[in-house]
Write an enzyme that holds these catalytic residues in place. Sequence first.
Site, PDB file in Angstrom:
ATOM      1  N   LYS A  59       0.844  -1.206   0.000  1.00 21.26           N
ATOM      2  CA  LYS A  59       0.000   0.000   0.000  1.00 21.26           C
ATOM      3  C   LYS A  59       0.872   1.246   0.000  1.00 21.26           C
ATOM      4  O   LYS A  59       0.587   2.223  -0.695  1.00 21.26           O
ATOM      5  CB  LYS A  59      -0.957  -0.027   1.199  1.00 21.26           C
ATOM      6  CG  LYS A  59      -2.098  -1.006   0.969  1.00 21.26           C
ATOM      7  CD  LYS A  59      -2.869  -1.391   2.201  1.00 21.26           C
ATOM      8  CE  LYS A  59      -3.813  -2.551   1.854  1.00 21.26           C
ATOM      9  NZ  LYS A  59      -4.473  -3.153   2.999  1.00 21.26           N
TER      10      LYS A  59
ATOM     11  N   GLN B 104      -5.183  -1.994   9.157  1.00 19.60           N
ATOM     12  CA  GLN B 104      -4.986  -3.316   8.558  1.00 19.60           C
ATOM     13  C   GLN B 104      -5.576  -4.411   9.455  1.00 19.60           C
ATOM     14  O   GLN B 104      -5.257  -4.489  10.640  1.00 19.60           O
ATOM     15  CB  GLN B 104      -3.484  -3.548   8.333  1.00 19.60           C
ATOM     16  CG  GLN B 104      -3.156  -4.815   7.597  1.00 19.60           C
ATOM     17  CD  GLN B 104      -3.649  -4.806   6.154  1.00 19.60           C
ATOM     18  OE1 GLN B 104      -3.471  -3.852   5.416  1.00 19.60           O
ATOM     19  NE2 GLN B 104      -4.302  -5.882   5.748  1.00 19.60           N
TER      20      GLN B 104
ATOM     21  N   ASP C   8     -11.727   1.969   3.151  1.00 22.29           N
ATOM     22  CA  ASP C   8     -12.009   0.538   2.978  1.00 22.29           C
ATOM     23  C   ASP C   8     -13.506   0.301   2.783  1.00 22.29           C
ATOM     24  O   ASP C   8     -13.930  -0.785   2.393  1.00 22.29           O
ATOM     25  CB  ASP C   8     -11.569  -0.233   4.235  1.00 22.29           C
ATOM     26  CG  ASP C   8     -10.288  -1.015   4.011  1.00 22.29           C
ATOM     27  OD1 ASP C   8      -9.993  -1.306   2.833  1.00 22.29           O
ATOM     28  OD2 ASP C   8      -9.618  -1.328   4.999  1.00 22.29           O
TER      29      ASP C   8
END
Length: 286
Positions: A53, A97, A120
Amino acid sequence: MAQIINGKEVSASVKREVAEEAAKLREEKGLKVGLAVVIVGNNQASRVYVNNKKKACEEVGFQSFEYALDENTTQEQLLDLVNVLNRDDRVNGILVQLPLPSHIDEKAVINAISPEKDVDAFHPTNVGHIMIGDHSFLPCTPAGVMRLIESTGTDISGKQCVVVGRSNIVGKPQAMLLLQQNGTVTICHSKTKNLKEICLGADILVVAVGRAKFITGDMVKEGAVVIDVGMDRDENGKLCGDVYFESAEKRAGYITPVPGGVGPMTISMLMKNTLTAAKQQAGITD
Ligand code: NAP
Protein backbone atom coordinates in the site's frame (compact mmCIF):
# COMPACT_ATOMS: atom_id res chain seq x y z
CA MET A 1 -10.13 -21.89 -24.04
CA ALA A 2 -10.84 -18.82 -21.91
CA GLN A 3 -9.29 -15.44 -22.40
CA ILE A 4 -7.20 -14.49 -19.37
CA ILE A 5 -8.22 -11.26 -17.63
CA ASN A 6 -5.00 -9.43 -16.83
CA GLY A 7 -5.51 -7.85 -13.40
CA LYS A 8 -2.05 -6.30 -13.41
CA GLU A 9 -2.81 -4.39 -16.60
CA VAL A 10 -6.27 -3.21 -15.48
CA SER A 11 -4.85 -2.24 -12.08
CA ALA A 12 -2.04 -0.26 -13.73
CA SER A 13 -4.59 1.67 -15.80
CA VAL A 14 -6.60 2.55 -12.64
CA LYS A 15 -3.40 3.74 -10.95
CA ARG A 16 -2.51 5.85 -14.00
CA GLU A 17 -5.94 7.54 -13.85
CA VAL A 18 -5.51 8.18 -10.12
CA ALA A 19 -1.95 9.50 -10.53
CA GLU A 20 -3.05 11.93 -13.27
CA GLU A 21 -5.89 13.28 -11.15
CA ALA A 22 -3.70 13.52 -8.04
CA ALA A 23 -1.10 15.51 -10.03
CA LYS A 24 -3.84 17.86 -11.26
CA LEU A 25 -5.07 18.40 -7.69
CA ARG A 26 -1.51 19.23 -6.58
CA GLU A 27 -0.85 21.64 -9.43
CA GLU A 28 -4.22 23.35 -9.65
CA LYS A 29 -5.42 23.30 -6.03
CA GLY A 30 -2.22 22.75 -4.04
CA LEU A 31 -3.81 19.65 -2.56
CA LYS A 32 -1.68 16.69 -1.53
CA VAL A 33 -3.60 13.45 -1.02
CA GLY A 34 -2.68 11.49 2.12
CA LEU A 35 -3.38 7.95 3.31
CA ALA A 36 -2.70 6.72 6.85
CA VAL A 37 -2.11 3.01 7.28
CA VAL A 38 -2.16 1.54 10.77
CA ILE A 39 -0.82 -1.91 11.54
CA VAL A 40 -0.83 -3.59 14.95
CA GLY A 41 1.46 -6.52 15.72
CA ASN A 42 3.76 -8.67 13.61
CA ASN A 43 1.48 -10.54 11.21
CA GLN A 44 3.82 -11.19 8.25
CA ALA A 45 1.08 -11.18 5.59
CA SER A 46 -0.25 -7.87 6.96
CA ARG A 47 3.26 -6.39 6.78
CA VAL A 48 3.47 -7.34 3.09
CA TYR A 49 0.05 -5.75 2.40
CA VAL A 50 1.01 -2.56 4.24
CA ASN A 51 4.29 -2.29 2.30
CA ASN A 52 2.42 -2.78 -0.97
CA LYS A 53 0.00 0.00 0.00
CA LYS A 54 2.91 2.31 0.82
CA LYS A 55 4.49 1.53 -2.55
CA ALA A 56 1.20 2.18 -4.36
CA CYS A 57 0.93 5.58 -2.61
CA GLU A 58 4.38 6.50 -3.92
CA GLU A 59 3.41 5.37 -7.43
CA VAL A 60 0.33 7.60 -7.59
CA GLY A 61 1.93 10.56 -5.79
CA PHE A 62 0.14 10.32 -2.42
CA GLN A 63 1.70 10.97 0.96
CA SER A 64 1.57 7.89 3.14
CA PHE A 65 1.67 7.90 6.92
CA GLU A 66 2.50 4.57 8.48
CA TYR A 67 1.79 3.71 12.09
CA ALA A 68 3.28 0.37 13.12
CA LEU A 69 2.06 -0.37 16.63
CA ASP A 70 3.24 -2.98 19.06
CA GLU A 71 1.31 -6.28 19.45
CA ASN A 72 0.44 -5.23 23.03
CA THR A 73 -1.20 -1.95 22.02
CA THR A 74 -4.49 -1.60 23.91
CA GLN A 75 -7.81 -0.97 22.21
CA GLU A 76 -7.94 2.43 23.91
CA GLN A 77 -4.54 3.42 22.51
CA LEU A 78 -5.60 2.36 19.01
CA LEU A 79 -8.89 4.26 19.28
CA ASP A 80 -6.95 7.34 20.43
CA LEU A 81 -4.75 7.14 17.34
CA VAL A 82 -7.79 6.75 15.06
CA ASN A 83 -9.30 9.86 16.64
CA VAL A 84 -6.10 11.84 16.07
CA LEU A 85 -6.08 10.73 12.41
CA ASN A 86 -9.78 11.62 12.05
CA ARG A 87 -8.81 15.22 12.92
CA ASP A 88 -5.55 15.37 10.92
CA ASP A 89 -6.11 17.42 7.74
CA ARG A 90 -3.13 15.84 5.99
CA VAL A 91 -4.87 12.48 6.22
CA ASN A 92 -7.70 11.94 3.73
CA GLY A 93 -8.04 8.20 4.17
CA ILE A 94 -7.49 5.88 7.14
CA LEU A 95 -6.90 2.19 6.79
CA VAL A 96 -6.49 -0.07 9.79
CA GLN A 97 -4.99 -3.32 8.56
CA LEU A 98 -7.01 -6.37 9.60
CA PRO A 99 -6.87 -8.78 11.32
CA LEU A 100 -6.15 -7.07 14.64
CA PRO A 101 -4.79 -8.95 17.67
CA SER A 102 -7.57 -10.86 19.46
CA HIS A 103 -7.72 -8.51 22.48
CA ILE A 104 -8.92 -5.67 20.20
CA ASP A 105 -12.54 -5.45 19.04
CA GLU A 106 -12.31 -4.90 15.26
CA LYS A 107 -15.87 -3.60 15.07
CA ALA A 108 -15.18 -0.87 17.64
CA VAL A 109 -12.14 0.25 15.64
CA ILE A 110 -13.95 0.27 12.29
CA ASN A 111 -16.82 2.21 13.85
CA ALA A 112 -14.38 4.82 15.21
CA ILE A 113 -13.03 5.73 11.76
CA SER A 114 -14.72 8.80 10.38
CA PRO A 115 -16.98 7.59 7.52
CA GLU A 116 -15.51 10.38 5.32
CA LYS A 117 -12.05 8.83 5.74
CA ASP A 118 -13.15 5.18 5.69
CA VAL A 119 -11.50 4.27 2.37
CA ASP A 120 -12.01 0.54 2.98
CA ALA A 121 -15.79 1.24 3.08
CA PHE A 122 -16.25 -1.04 6.11
CA HIS A 123 -17.99 1.52 8.37
CA PRO A 124 -21.72 0.74 8.81
CA THR A 125 -22.58 4.18 7.42
CA ASN A 126 -20.73 3.41 4.19
CA VAL A 127 -22.14 -0.13 4.07
CA GLY A 128 -25.61 1.45 4.29
CA HIS A 129 -24.78 3.86 1.48
CA ILE A 130 -23.71 0.94 -0.71
CA MET A 131 -26.97 -0.84 0.07
CA ILE A 132 -29.08 2.10 -1.14
CA GLY A 133 -26.79 2.86 -4.06
CA ASP A 134 -25.63 6.40 -3.16
CA HIS A 135 -22.11 5.49 -2.11
CA SER A 136 -18.93 7.55 -2.22
CA PHE A 137 -16.61 4.63 -1.65
CA LEU A 138 -16.97 1.11 -2.90
CA PRO A 139 -15.28 -1.69 -0.95
CA CYS A 140 -11.96 -2.21 -2.70
CA THR A 141 -12.04 -5.89 -3.65
CA PRO A 142 -15.63 -6.02 -5.02
CA ALA A 143 -15.04 -2.70 -6.83
CA GLY A 144 -11.91 -4.22 -8.39
CA VAL A 145 -13.94 -7.24 -9.50
CA MET A 146 -16.44 -4.92 -11.21
CA ARG A 147 -13.59 -3.22 -13.11
CA LEU A 148 -12.30 -6.62 -14.23
CA ILE A 149 -15.75 -7.67 -15.50
CA GLU A 150 -16.06 -4.31 -17.28
CA SER A 151 -12.67 -4.90 -18.94
CA THR A 152 -14.12 -7.96 -20.73
CA GLY A 153 -16.85 -5.80 -22.33
CA THR A 154 -19.54 -7.97 -20.68
CA ASP A 155 -22.85 -6.20 -20.06
CA ILE A 156 -24.00 -7.37 -16.60
CA SER A 157 -27.61 -6.32 -17.14
CA GLY A 158 -29.94 -9.33 -17.19
CA LYS A 159 -27.11 -11.83 -16.68
CA GLN A 160 -27.26 -14.67 -14.17
CA CYS A 161 -24.62 -13.75 -11.58
CA VAL A 162 -23.55 -16.19 -8.89
CA VAL A 163 -21.41 -15.09 -5.95
CA VAL A 164 -19.96 -17.92 -3.88
CA GLY A 165 -19.21 -16.56 -0.38
CA ARG A 166 -21.13 -14.06 1.76
CA SER A 167 -18.48 -12.28 3.82
CA ASN A 168 -19.02 -8.65 4.73
CA ILE A 169 -15.89 -7.56 2.88
CA VAL A 170 -16.33 -9.50 -0.36
CA GLY A 171 -19.41 -11.66 -0.99
CA LYS A 172 -22.23 -9.42 0.27
CA PRO A 173 -21.04 -6.11 -1.22
CA GLN A 174 -20.12 -7.95 -4.43
CA ALA A 175 -23.68 -9.21 -4.78
CA MET A 176 -25.00 -5.69 -4.17
CA LEU A 177 -22.76 -4.16 -6.87
CA LEU A 178 -23.81 -6.79 -9.41
CA LEU A 179 -27.46 -6.16 -8.50
CA GLN A 180 -26.98 -2.43 -9.01
CA GLN A 181 -25.78 -3.22 -12.54
CA ASN A 182 -29.04 -5.14 -13.08
CA GLY A 183 -27.59 -8.63 -12.75
CA THR A 184 -29.87 -11.38 -11.45
CA VAL A 185 -27.87 -12.39 -8.42
CA THR A 186 -27.65 -15.60 -6.40
CA ILE A 187 -25.49 -15.71 -3.27
CA CYS A 188 -24.12 -19.09 -2.18
CA HIS A 189 -22.53 -20.06 1.14
CA SER A 190 -21.58 -23.11 3.17
CA LYS A 191 -25.21 -24.20 3.67
CA THR A 192 -26.14 -23.90 -0.02
CA LYS A 193 -27.53 -27.05 -1.57
CA ASN A 194 -26.84 -27.99 -5.21
CA LEU A 195 -23.88 -25.60 -5.51
CA LYS A 196 -22.74 -27.24 -8.73
CA GLU A 197 -26.11 -26.74 -10.47
CA ILE A 198 -26.31 -23.12 -9.34
CA CYS A 199 -22.77 -22.38 -10.53
CA LEU A 200 -23.49 -24.08 -13.86
CA GLY A 201 -26.26 -21.50 -14.41
CA ALA A 202 -23.89 -18.55 -13.95
CA ASP A 203 -23.00 -16.24 -16.83
CA ILE A 204 -20.83 -14.41 -14.30
CA LEU A 205 -19.32 -16.44 -11.46
CA VAL A 206 -17.48 -14.66 -8.63
CA VAL A 207 -15.82 -16.96 -6.11
CA ALA A 208 -14.71 -15.79 -2.63
CA VAL A 209 -14.63 -18.87 -0.42
CA GLY A 210 -11.04 -19.24 0.82
CA ARG A 211 -10.64 -22.90 -0.20
CA ALA A 212 -7.96 -23.84 -2.72
CA LYS A 213 -9.25 -25.03 -6.14
CA PHE A 214 -12.77 -25.45 -4.73
CA ILE A 215 -14.64 -24.61 -7.96
CA THR A 216 -13.78 -27.12 -10.66
CA GLY A 217 -14.27 -26.90 -14.42
CA ASP A 218 -17.39 -29.08 -14.35
CA MET A 219 -19.11 -26.36 -12.27
CA VAL A 220 -18.48 -23.67 -14.89
CA LYS A 221 -20.92 -22.79 -17.67
CA GLU A 222 -19.48 -22.75 -21.18
CA GLY A 223 -18.40 -19.15 -21.97
CA ALA A 224 -18.92 -17.79 -18.42
CA VAL A 225 -16.92 -14.91 -16.93
CA VAL A 226 -15.12 -16.43 -13.93
CA ILE A 227 -13.61 -14.15 -11.29
CA ASP A 228 -11.50 -15.80 -8.60
CA VAL A 229 -11.09 -13.70 -5.45
CA GLY A 230 -9.44 -16.50 -3.44
CA MET A 231 -5.86 -16.30 -2.21
CA ASP A 232 -4.99 -19.75 -1.01
CA ARG A 233 -2.05 -22.16 -0.90
CA ASP A 234 -2.10 -25.45 -2.79
CA GLU A 235 -0.71 -28.77 -1.52
CA ASN A 236 2.82 -27.57 -2.40
CA GLY A 237 2.43 -24.25 -0.62
CA LYS A 238 2.10 -22.37 -3.93
CA LEU A 239 -0.29 -19.40 -4.15
CA CYS A 240 -3.53 -20.35 -5.92
CA GLY A 241 -7.19 -19.36 -6.05
CA ASP A 242 -10.57 -20.81 -5.10
CA VAL A 243 -11.06 -21.89 -8.72
CA TYR A 244 -9.29 -24.89 -10.20
CA PHE A 245 -7.82 -22.80 -12.98
CA GLU A 246 -6.58 -25.55 -15.31
CA SER A 247 -9.99 -27.19 -15.62
CA ALA A 248 -12.10 -23.98 -15.45
CA GLU A 249 -10.18 -22.18 -18.20
CA LYS A 250 -11.23 -24.92 -20.65
CA ARG A 251 -14.89 -23.90 -20.25
CA ALA A 252 -14.92 -20.24 -19.24
CA GLY A 253 -15.08 -17.38 -21.73
CA TYR A 254 -12.94 -15.16 -19.49
CA ILE A 255 -11.10 -16.06 -16.31
CA THR A 256 -8.83 -14.34 -13.79
CA PRO A 257 -5.57 -16.02 -12.79
CA VAL A 258 -4.20 -16.16 -9.24
CA PRO A 259 -1.86 -14.40 -8.80
CA GLY A 260 -2.32 -11.50 -11.22
CA GLY A 261 -6.13 -11.26 -11.24
CA VAL A 262 -8.18 -9.70 -8.44
CA GLY A 263 -5.20 -9.20 -6.07
CA PRO A 264 -3.63 -6.19 -7.83
CA MET A 265 -7.05 -4.52 -8.19
CA THR A 266 -7.71 -4.21 -4.46
CA ILE A 267 -4.83 -1.79 -3.91
CA SER A 268 -5.56 0.33 -6.97
CA MET A 269 -9.20 0.70 -5.89
CA LEU A 270 -7.94 1.76 -2.43
CA MET A 271 -5.95 4.53 -4.15
CA LYS A 272 -9.08 5.53 -6.06
CA ASN A 273 -11.13 5.70 -2.85
CA THR A 274 -8.44 7.82 -1.17
CA LEU A 275 -8.49 10.26 -4.08
CA THR A 276 -12.30 10.43 -3.87
CA ALA A 277 -12.05 11.11 -0.11
CA ALA A 278 -9.56 13.93 -0.67
CA LYS A 279 -11.76 15.55 -3.31
CA GLN A 280 -14.86 15.32 -1.13
CA GLN A 281 -13.07 16.75 1.88
CA ALA A 282 -11.91 19.66 -0.29
CA GLY A 283 -15.46 20.19 -1.58
CA ILE A 284 -14.55 19.22 -5.15
CA THR A 285 -17.60 17.58 -6.69
CA ASP A 286 -16.70 16.69 -10.31
P1 NAP B 1 -14.54 -15.58 4.62
O1 NAP B 1 -14.92 -14.40 5.46
O2 NAP B 1 -13.87 -16.74 5.26
O3 NAP B 1 -15.86 -16.09 3.88
C1 NAP B 1 -15.87 -17.28 3.15
C2 NAP B 1 -17.24 -17.53 2.60
O4 NAP B 1 -17.20 -18.74 1.88
C3 NAP B 1 -18.30 -17.68 3.69
O5 NAP B 1 -19.44 -16.92 3.35
C4 NAP B 1 -18.62 -19.17 3.70
O6 NAP B 1 -19.97 -19.49 3.98
C5 NAP B 1 -18.33 -19.54 2.25
N1 NAP B 1 -18.04 -20.96 2.16
C6 NAP B 1 -17.21 -21.70 2.92
N2 NAP B 1 -17.26 -22.99 2.55
C7 NAP B 1 -18.16 -23.07 1.56
C8 NAP B 1 -18.68 -24.14 0.78
N3 NAP B 1 -18.29 -25.40 0.99
N4 NAP B 1 -19.58 -23.87 -0.16
C9 NAP B 1 -20.02 -22.61 -0.38
N5 NAP B 1 -19.56 -21.55 0.34
C10 NAP B 1 -18.65 -21.78 1.29
O7 NAP B 1 -13.60 -15.17 3.41
P2 NAP B 1 -13.40 -13.76 2.63
O8 NAP B 1 -12.77 -12.77 3.53
O9 NAP B 1 -14.61 -13.40 1.86
O10 NAP B 1 -12.27 -14.22 1.59
C11 NAP B 1 -12.48 -15.25 0.65
C12 NAP B 1 -11.20 -15.50 -0.12
O11 NAP B 1 -10.85 -14.31 -0.81
C13 NAP B 1 -9.98 -15.84 0.75
O12 NAP B 1 -9.16 -16.74 0.03
C14 NAP B 1 -9.28 -14.51 0.91
O13 NAP B 1 -7.89 -14.66 1.14
C15 NAP B 1 -9.53 -13.91 -0.45
N6 NAP B 1 -9.49 -12.43 -0.47
C16 NAP B 1 -8.74 -11.86 -1.44
C17 NAP B 1 -8.68 -10.49 -1.56
C18 NAP B 1 -7.87 -9.89 -2.65
O14 NAP B 1 -7.51 -8.73 -2.59
N7 NAP B 1 -7.57 -10.65 -3.70
C19 NAP B 1 -9.40 -9.67 -0.67
C20 NAP B 1 -10.20 -10.29 0.31
C21 NAP B 1 -10.25 -11.68 0.40
P3 NAP B 1 -20.64 -19.24 5.44
O15 NAP B 1 -20.94 -17.77 5.49
O16 NAP B 1 -21.87 -20.08 5.41
O17 NAP B 1 -19.63 -19.67 6.45
